[in-house]
Design an enzyme around this catalytic site. Structure first.
Site, PDB file in Angstrom:
ATOM      1  N   LYS A  89       0.811  -1.218   0.000  1.00 45.40           N
ATOM      2  CA  LYS A  89       0.000   0.000   0.000  1.00 45.40           C
ATOM      3  C   LYS A  89       0.852   1.278   0.000  1.00 45.40           C
ATOM      4  O   LYS A  89       0.473   2.298  -0.562  1.00 45.40           O
ATOM      5  CB  LYS A  89      -0.949   0.022   1.203  1.00 45.40           C
ATOM      6  CG  LYS A  89      -1.991  -1.089   1.221  1.00 45.40           C
ATOM      7  CD  LYS A  89      -3.081  -0.822   0.237  1.00 45.40           C
ATOM      8  CE  LYS A  89      -4.313  -1.722   0.342  1.00 45.40           C
ATOM      9  NZ  LYS A  89      -4.232  -2.986   1.009  1.00 45.40           N
ATOM     10  N   GLU A 111      -9.994   5.744   2.818  1.00 45.04           N
ATOM     11  CA  GLU A 111     -10.787   4.644   3.363  1.00 45.04           C
ATOM     12  C   GLU A 111      -9.826   3.512   3.684  1.00 45.04           C
ATOM     13  O   GLU A 111      -8.728   3.463   3.132  1.00 45.04           O
ATOM     14  CB  GLU A 111     -11.821   4.163   2.327  1.00 45.04           C
ATOM     15  CG  GLU A 111     -11.299   3.145   1.290  1.00 45.04           C
ATOM     16  CD  GLU A 111     -10.210   3.672   0.359  1.00 45.04           C
ATOM     17  OE1 GLU A 111     -10.120   4.910   0.180  1.00 45.04           O
ATOM     18  OE2 GLU A 111      -9.436   2.853  -0.178  1.00 45.04           O
ATOM     19  N   SER A 377       1.841  -9.806  -0.814  1.00 46.54           N
ATOM     20  CA  SER A 377       1.416  -8.400  -0.675  1.00 46.54           C
ATOM     21  C   SER A 377       1.595  -7.804   0.711  1.00 46.54           C
ATOM     22  O   SER A 377       1.749  -6.591   0.839  1.00 46.54           O
ATOM     23  CB  SER A 377      -0.037  -8.253  -1.123  1.00 46.54           C
ATOM     24  OG  SER A 377      -0.884  -9.098  -0.379  1.00 46.54           O
TER      25      SER A 377
END
Ligand SMILES: *Cc1c(COP(=O)(O)O)cnc(C)c1O
Length: 396
Positions: A89, A111, A377
């Site tokens: 991210k 969000e 990830s």
């Protein structure tokens, strides 16, 4: 045949920008300026420096020897779990905070589902001295408590979303509502390849560093920059978009997009959008989503907060629709089992989202000499409370 976005913001028939009028100036400005800003030399220089010295890139590409023996193929792991803040991210939030600065914005909203995007946003806001407001579903606030504490320590305000299933979709609704009320001073850092154009393309470009590095690393380690297959889990699809990006037009590289099937695809508690979804509009883009015949969104379910979303980014809707990517669905139980397999065989505790990608190995057939890259990830620290509940079943 291109699988990339066209000038109008569409991947095939998916994408576009379906937004309320209040947001039109913001989104129009972003559409016109994002590429020009992000490819300016000073922007690129600052971004690359931060990715290297602050995030810790390049993330390693690791040959997983024991896992390769188990599944009788050559498995490499792209270690996005080793990034600062623990997932992919941060690649996107570094890019978007620099963009927000160039646009003269002072206030950042986001969000978050599992809290990884919230933490990555709160982190870059601290780094740049900007105000940060994160919307998060009340259920997710409960099941991802360590990340809520991190965001607060970083100085972000965490606002609970209490409508619907009280998860990622509802947090996104609240963030969009905030943006409509404060369109001038606020930049909305969306955490995945979803939302109105240009977000899906912009986020994919910031995440594309994953496949850019992968190419060079595979070349060095195997002599060939192309793997046979890339496996990634898909919530909205940003880590998958980054891992696929530089191979989009190379059809010899197989794409496997792994979705969360919750308690089972047809159990009524699932988030397997590519199987259960139909064409519709969610959060500003035309894509596949889980909806009733009269267009009411069906509440999604997954044990994994980061995959608990009723839609899928328009890039992936198109890749799957066109047969370029294969969608595989993985249940909660299969993901939990895969998390323990990876942990016990390679000493890596994956995020629950990522564990879904590993569970796909049980369902796929690869040749012994095939090179298969799994995009790892994120790391599992945030999911330890969930894993702990299953020690008895899977940790024997
Ligand atoms: C957020 C998250 C995901 C899902 O989001 P995508 O946009 O589909 O990548 C997957 N894995 C981890 C570790 C995450 O934090």
């Amino acid at each position: 045949m291109t699988y990339n976005i066209n000038e109008k913001g569409y991947y095939g028939e998916f994408g576009g920008a379906f937004i309320p009028e209040m947001l039109y100036p913001n989104v129009d400005n972003l559409q016109k300026s994002y590429k020009e800003i992000m490819y300016q030399p000073d922007f690129q220089e600052e971004m690359k420096q931060l990715l290297k010295d602050y995030v810790g890139r390049p993330s390693p590409l690791y040959f997983a020897k024991r896992l390769s023996e188990k599944y009788k193929t050559q498995i490499y792991l792209k270690r996005e779990d080793l990034n600062h803040t623990g997932s992919h991210k941060i690649n996107n939030t570094i890019g978007q905070i620099l963009l927000a600065k160039k646009l003269g914005k002072k206030r950042i909203i986001a969000e978050t589902g599992a809290g990884q995007h919230g933490v990555a946003t709160a982190t870059v806001c601290a780094l740049m001295g900007m105000e940060c407001i994160v919307y998060m579903g009340s259920i997710d606030i409960e099941r991802q408590a360590p990340n809520v504490s991190r965001m607060k320590m970083l100085g972000a305000k965490v606002i609970p979303a209490t409508s619907g299933s009280q998860t990622l979709k509802d947090a996104t609704n609240e963030a969009i509502r905030d943006w409509i009320q404060h369109p001038v001073e606020t930049h909305y850092i969306i955490g995945s390849v979803v939302g109105p154009h240009p977000y899906p393309d912009m986020v994919a470009r910031f995440q594309a560093v994953i496949s850019e590095e992968m190419k060079a690393q595979l070349k060095e380690q195997t002599g060939n920059e192309n793997p046979n297959a890339i496996i990634a889990c898909v919530g909205g699809g940003s880590n998958a978009a980054g891992a696929f990006y530089h191979y989009l037009e190379n059809e010899e590289v197989q794409f496997i997009a792994v979705e969360a099937a919750g308690h089972g695809i047809h159990s009524g508690e699932s988030a397997a959008t590519s199987v259960l979804g139909s064409k519709g509009i969610i959060h500003g883009s035309r894509t596949l989503l889980m909806q009733t015949e009269d267009g009411q969104i069906i509440e999604p379910y997954s044990l994994s907060a980061g995959l608990d979303y009723p839609g899928i980014g328009p890039m992936h809707a198109n890749l799957i629709h066109a047969g370029r990517a294969e969608a595989v669905s993985v249940t909660d139980e299969e993901a939990l089992e895969a998390a323990f397999v990876l942990t016990r065989m390679e000493g890596i505790i994956p995020a629950l989202e990522t564990a879904h990608a590993f569970a796909a190995l049980e369902k796929m057939k690869f040749k012994t000499q095939d090179v298969v890259v799994i995009n790892l990830s994120g790391r599992g620290d945030k999911d330890l409370a969930t894993y702990k509940k299953h020690f008895e079943t899977y940790g024997k």
